[in-house]
Design a protein around this motif. Structure first.
Motif, short mmCIF file in Angstrom:
data_model
loop_
_atom_site.label_atom_id
_atom_site.label_comp_id
_atom_site.label_asym_id
_atom_site.label_seq_id
_atom_site.Cartn_x
_atom_site.Cartn_y
_atom_site.Cartn_z
N ASP A 256 0.91 -1.19 -0.12
CA ASP A 256 0.01 -0.13 0.12
C ASP A 256 0.86 1.17 0.13
N PRO B 94 -2.43 -2.03 -5.13
CA PRO B 94 -3.95 -2.51 -5.23
C PRO B 94 -4.03 -3.48 -3.80
N CYS C 46 -12.02 -4.05 -2.22
CA CYS C 46 -10.69 -4.01 -3.09
C CYS C 46 -10.34 -2.37 -3.31
N ASP D 286 -7.67 0.54 -4.70
CA ASP D 286 -6.48 0.89 -5.61
C ASP D 286 -5.87 1.95 -4.71
N CYS D 287 -4.72 1.91 -4.11
CA CYS D 287 -4.11 2.90 -3.15
C CYS D 287 -3.36 4.10 -4.07
N GLN D 288 -3.38 4.10 -5.54
CA GLN D 288 -2.94 5.03 -6.15
C GLN D 288 -4.19 6.04 -6.53
N THR D 289 -5.17 5.41 -6.89
CA THR D 289 -6.52 6.45 -7.39
C THR D 289 -7.35 6.62 -6.11
N ARG E 98 -9.74 4.51 -5.55
CA ARG E 98 -11.25 4.26 -5.38
C ARG E 98 -11.05 2.77 -4.92
N HIS E 99 -12.30 2.46 -4.56
CA HIS E 99 -12.40 0.92 -3.98
C HIS E 99 -13.80 0.66 -4.64
N ARG F 53 4.61 1.55 -8.08
CA ARG F 53 3.35 1.67 -8.87
C ARG F 53 3.65 2.59 -9.99
N VAL G 274 1.19 -7.59 -6.79
CA VAL G 274 0.21 -7.04 -7.59
C VAL G 274 -0.56 -8.15 -8.28
N ARG H 25 -4.62 -9.14 -8.35
CA ARG H 25 -5.58 -9.05 -9.44
C ARG H 25 -6.05 -10.44 -9.47
#
Length: 398
Positions: free
Chosen positions: A42, A47, A189, A191-194, A196-197, A255, A284, A288
């Motif tokens: 993270d 992700p 789930c 995404d630590c970059q965006t 969004r979950h 990332r 990663v 997925r």
């Protein structure tokens, strides 16, 4: 004791200790969390997957103008300070979480009210993000006491600020996000970059797995965990790769390197940074594939990926200690366990396992017996819990 009765006891304790009316007392419940897949990535904006579990930190409190006054059922000493004069961090002091929460909020909001209350939460041995759980609970309490409306995403950032800026731990957003966003019988789930979950329900045909939490009895790391050093080694690997790619000005997190770019230039890495990169890119991919397994209800394959994550944490991320490695090996060899790994860094605390609910009680007894054989000096402090997933942090109705 059933949790509703325990929460009533906490309310009564606040009334008796601080002399407030019963109708002034609120209770926040902030759950512990597990991370089936996404170990140690993270902070590199990878992700991750997570679930909150049905064990939690509770804070019973009432508003208090201008001050914070707290006691704990689990840690020694009381905490008391004025909002206008927040003390500096004190090593080993549980009051750091309250002080950090006030500091984080005061950078964005005006706080007129503190809180007076009692905290409770016994699973503090490492691995379930007890620090993030208490931090989130205190943020929610202070926000409610001041009439603030704060989004889940902002609270994720605020709790990360407590841990990064006040406590000095260079972690990512996995813990806070799991504690705030999770819902029962769903895989979180993230995404630590965006940031969004997605919440993915368990496949109806098989239902959710049971969660086995096996505590090692090791509450203090026998060696330095060097958590921050491992973060720096990941950044070193990212910097080398980005330099080779002609993107040296990009933030040095892994990332920012695509898997095919890593395959092209991985030969430039050596030593610990090389092993940290192997773990990142393989994890990663496990995330997925694991999400796909969860969607279709293939818990056996999901479990194999979880165990592979545990193996990579030992060999490539180089975390773990003999007691936790013993516990991991016992779990992956236990009937009914789909997969297991360290919960947390693996230097103290516990391991998690996903398993067949029908086999959970028998597995608990088997794990305890076999661990006692391997680690008799720790066995008296070790224990195993069967848990299920749960909803995220929230205020409880009276």
């Amino acid at each position: 004791m059933p949790e509703p009765e325990f929460n009533d006891l906490l309310r009564q304790e606040v009334v008796q200790r601080y002399g407030v009316r019963p109708d002034e007392v609120r209770v926040v419940r902030s759950p512990y969390r597990i991370c089936p897949l996404g170990a140690h990535i993270d902070h590199q904006l990878g992700p991750v997957t997570a679930m909150a579990i049905d064990r939690a930190v509770q804070v019973a409190y009432a508003p208090l103008p201008g001050e914070v006054r707290l006691s704990s059922r689990d840690f020694p000493g009381d905490v008391a300070f004025a909002l206008r004069d927040v003390p500096e961090r004190r090593d080993g002091d549980w009051g750091n979480f309250a002080r950090g929460a006030v500091c984080a909020l005061q950078q964005r909001y005006t706080l007129r009210c503190g809180i007076q209350g009692v905290t409770a939460g016994r699973l503090d041995g490492g691995g379930l993000s007890s620090s993030a759980a208490i931090g989130v609970a205190l943020l929610l309490a202070l926000e409610e006491a001041n009439g603030l409306t704060v989004t889940e995403q902002e609270n994720i950032a605020l709790d990360q600020q407590i841990e990064n800026d006040y406590l000095g731990l260079r972690n990512g957003i996995l813990d806070q996000a799991a504690i705030l966003l999770s819902r029962r019988d769903q895989l979180t789930c993230l995404d630590c970059q965006t940031r969004r979950h997605e919440l993915i329900p368990a496949a109806a045909a098989v239902g959710p797995p049971a969660i086995l939490i096996a505590f090692s009895g090791l509450k203090k790391a026998l060696v330095g965990t060097d958590y921050n050093r491992r973060v720096e080694e990941c950044r070193t690997a990212a910097g080398v790769l980005l330099q080779a790619l002609g993107r040296a000005d990009a933030a040095p997190v892994l990332r920012n390197v695509e898997p095919d770019e890593y395959a092209q230039f991985r030969h430039l890495l050596d030593g610990p940074p090389a092993r940290r990169a192997v773990h990142f890119f393989s994890e990663v991919e496990r995330v997925r594939r694991g999400i796909e397994c969860w969607r279709r209800g293939d818990l056996a394959e999901l479990g194999r990926l979880v165990s592979a994550s545990g193996e990579s944490s030992i060999r490539n991320y180089e975390c773990g200690c003999p007691a936790l490695i013993d516990l991991y090996e016992i779990l992956i060899g236990t009937e009914g366990v789909y997969g297991a790994r360290f919960s947390g860094a693996g230097f103290r605390g516990c391991c998690l396992a996903l398993m067949d609910p029908a086999a959970a009680d028998q597995a608990r007894a088997e794990v305890q017996r076999r661990y006692r054989e391997r680690q008799p000096q720790l066995a008296d402090e070790a224990f195993v819990l069967v848990c299920r997933s749960d909803d995220g942090a929230r205020h409880l109705r009276q």
